[in-house]
Design an enzyme around this catalytic site. Structure first.
Site, PDB file in Angstrom:
ATOM      1  N   HIS A  90      45.082  20.014  49.512  1.00  0.00           N
ATOM      2  CA  HIS A  90      45.170  18.558  49.328  1.00  0.00           C
ATOM      3  C   HIS A  90      44.302  17.783  50.313  1.00  0.00           C
ATOM      4  O   HIS A  90      44.117  16.577  50.149  1.00  0.00           O
ATOM      5  CB  HIS A  90      46.621  18.096  49.465  1.00  0.00           C
ATOM      6  CG  HIS A  90      47.503  18.548  48.338  1.00  0.00           C
ATOM      7  ND1 HIS A  90      48.023  17.689  47.400  1.00  0.00           N
ATOM      8  CD2 HIS A  90      47.948  19.777  47.993  1.00  0.00           C
ATOM      9  CE1 HIS A  90      48.757  18.366  46.523  1.00  0.00           C
ATOM     10  NE2 HIS A  90      48.731  19.647  46.866  1.00  0.00           N
ATOM     11  N   ASP A 138      39.419  11.475  54.420  1.00  0.00           N
ATOM     12  CA  ASP A 138      40.646  11.496  53.628  1.00  0.00           C
ATOM     13  C   ASP A 138      40.426  12.424  52.434  1.00  0.00           C
ATOM     14  O   ASP A 138      39.406  12.285  51.736  1.00  0.00           O
ATOM     15  CB  ASP A 138      40.931  10.073  53.118  1.00  0.00           C
ATOM     16  CG  ASP A 138      42.405   9.760  53.019  1.00  0.00           C
ATOM     17  OD1 ASP A 138      43.181  10.691  52.761  1.00  0.00           O
ATOM     18  OD2 ASP A 138      42.770   8.576  53.183  1.00  0.00           O
TER      19      ASP A 138
HETATM   20  O1  F6P Z   1      47.871  14.790  52.591  1.00  0.00           O
HETATM   21  C1  F6P Z   1      48.458  15.948  53.023  1.00  0.00           C
HETATM   22  C2  F6P Z   1      49.953  15.812  53.177  1.00  0.00           C
HETATM   23  O2  F6P Z   1      50.526  17.030  53.553  1.00  0.00           O
HETATM   24  C3  F6P Z   1      50.589  15.330  51.900  1.00  0.00           C
HETATM   25  O3  F6P Z   1      50.820  16.352  50.985  1.00  0.00           O
HETATM   26  C4  F6P Z   1      51.815  14.653  52.403  1.00  0.00           C
HETATM   27  O4  F6P Z   1      52.278  13.688  51.522  1.00  0.00           O
HETATM   28  C5  F6P Z   1      51.344  14.024  53.690  1.00  0.00           C
HETATM   29  O5  F6P Z   1      50.285  14.841  54.149  1.00  0.00           O
HETATM   30  C6  F6P Z   1      52.495  13.804  54.667  1.00  0.00           C
HETATM   31  O6  F6P Z   1      52.621  14.835  55.530  1.00  0.00           O
HETATM   32  P1  F6P Z   1      53.973  15.373  56.188  1.00  0.00           P
HETATM   33  O7  F6P Z   1      54.574  16.345  55.233  1.00  0.00           O
HETATM   34  O8  F6P Z   1      53.490  16.003  57.454  1.00  0.00           O
HETATM   35  O9  F6P Z   1      54.879  14.200  56.430  1.00  0.00           O
END
Ligand code: F6P
Length: 477
Positions: free
Chosen positions: A164, A378
């Site tokens: 992602h 990003d």
């Molecule tokens: O963008 C990567 C990501 O892991 C997303 O999948 C997730 O929504 C966001 O970062 C938030 O991260 P965390 O799980 O560390 O709160």
């Protein structure tokens, strides 16, 4: 559980629900709204799917349970594992390394050991749930070793991985002391998906440089146990999206429209409302954005009687030092700019350190004349797509960093900026604030065509379509 397991198993760091345990040890759960669950729920329900993910709290042990016609399989992490695997290796090593080393990555062998151990636990849990020949779809940078760990146990599975976040250029990736293990981990998959074509080519270049495998275009050929050409791994871009139609509908509801008007009224109906919505993360360019906005006020190109900036910064990864420092900086900067330029009844910046439900987000998007997405790096940035999906009135201007995955798709309707170029960004923000309605409509229509067409179900269908069409393991051995 069906007799021989589930036909589709999703493996992600987080489950699609928040689990809590009360004082009597009673477990309850609440659906956590997220893009991934929206995308995968219909396929999961159709395919008889299971979802493996962290239970969400230190030492929280929860038996597998059914929710919304999905089997949820919580993985337990100790407090020490959360510190070393999640906060440490995932978010203080990989996250900064994969985002252009905006913050310095920390390399600690103990964090790596925890990362390996936890990845193995996720792989074991997935292997235990998957039916013979099932599809297992592993997600994101926290779980890059899972594909190989799974394949070692279950060569019958068809394994997909989706990254992602960005995949860094080789020159940065090479810093990672465990770079070869990460590449080997990912190559356990049949299909490795990325947000942008550039990420897929960075990955293929790393494979070429760090292994002896042959590559041809998007295909990597793995050696079989005798060193002969064996199975193929495909690496390609599958840009993720949102449930665009749902967001569009939400923003059309009378409640959301009324709330949006109320937000404008509460702000004193300024001519221009600018909006930033981010997790409070150093990759998002929040400081650069606020600095540019402060200079625009200082230059007198906009003033607080006619313009204001709303900055929503949702709390994130608060135990990691770089995030604590960022919060100090952003809040100090917003405070200084408000002190300098604010007047009674007219704040320069409305700063909110909260998360909001989708209804409130939709109302904010509708209230905003200009949306500022100024990330330094990003993977995609779904906020940009949500803003567009909310604007069925064809109004509003998207200012978008060229360093987002979204810029690959939205370049023709957005005003693209380089957030490091403060003067260039200031000009784009002022141009957005002054853009006439016709030009707004022309640009927003282009953006909406793209976002409404390429939605999240198209993303999951195309990834799973390619994965399913790949020759199965037995075709190669
Ligand atoms: O963008 C990567 C990501 O892991 C997303 O999948 C997730 O929504 C966001 O970062 C938030 O991260 P965390 O799980 O560390 O709160």
């Amino acid at each position: 559980m069906p007799k021989d397991g589930y036909d589709l198993v999703v493996v992600a760091n987080r489950l699609p629900v928040d689990i809590s345990k009360d004082d009597d040890g009673e477990i309850s759960w609440k659906r956590s709204p997220g893009g991934l669950v929206t995308a995968l729920e219909p396929v999961m329900q159709k395919a008889d799917g299971a979802w493996v993910g962290w239970s969400g709290g230190p030492g929280l042990e929860v038996d597998p349970f059914d929710a919304d016609e999905m089997r949820l399989v919580p993985v337990t992490l100790s407090a020490e594992e959360i510190e070393k695997y999640y906060e440490g290796f995932s978010n203080d090593t990989l996250w900064p390394l994969y985002h252009d080393v905006i913050a310095p990555p920390a390399y600690h062998r103990q964090w790596w050991d925890a990362y390996r151990r936890v990845n193995q636990r996720f792989a074991d849990a997935a292997a235990a749930q998957a039916a013979e020949g099932a599809i297992v779809w592993v997600h994101d940078y926290q779980l890059q070793l899972v594909p190989k760990m799974l394949r070692d146990q279950r060569p019958d599975l068809r394994i997909g991985f989706f990254d992602h976040i960005p995949f860094p250029p080789l020159e940065l990736f090479q810093q990672l002391p465990w770079r070869r293990s990460v590449i080997d981990g990912l190559l356990g998959a049949d299909l490795v998906g990325f947000q942008r074509a550039g990420d897929a080519s960075n990955f293929i270049r790393a494979v070429r440089r760090l292994t002896d495998h042959t590559t041809r275009g998007p295909i990597i050929t793995m050696p079989d146990p005798n060193g002969k050409p064996g199975r193929h791994v495909r690496a390609a871009a599958f840009p993720i999206s949102i449930d665009s139609a749902h967001f569009d509908e939400l923003a059309r509801t009378p409640d959301v429209q009324a709330r949006s008007q109320q937000i404008r009224d509460d702000l004193g109906n300024p001519e221009v409302i600018m909006l930033g919505v981010d997790r409070l993360d150093y990759t998002k360019g929040i400081r650069h954005r606020i600095k540019a906005y402060g200079e625009i006020l200082a230059d007198g190109r906009l003033d607080v009687e006619h313009a204001t900036l709303i900055q929503v910064a949702s709390p994130s990864r608060e135990n990691v030092g770089a995030y604590q420092e960022l919060r100090e900086h952003v809040e100090g900067l917003a405070g200084r700019i408000n002190g300098e330029y604010g007047e009674i009844g007219h704040s320069a910046i409305h700063y909110m350190h909260h998360s909001y439900p989708p209804e409130e987000m939709a109302a904010l998007y509708l209230a905003a004349d200009v949306m500022l997405v100024t990330s330094l790096r990003d993977g995609m940035n779904l906020v940009a797509k949500e803003y567009v999906a909310a604007r069925s009135d064809d109004r509003g201007v998207l200012v978008l960093s060229e360093f987002t995955g979204a810029a690959d798709e939205l370049s023709s309707g957005a005003l693209l900026v380089n957030p490091h170029d403060i003067d260039g960004m200031k000009d784009a923000i002022v141009a957005a604030a002054q853009m006439d309605r016709r030009e707004q409509r022309r640009r927003m229509r282009k953006l909406r065509r793209r976002v409404l067409n390429d939605d999240v179900s198209k993303w999951s269908d195309s990834f799973l379509g390619v994965l399913t069409a790949m020759p199965s393991r037995t075709d190669h051995v």
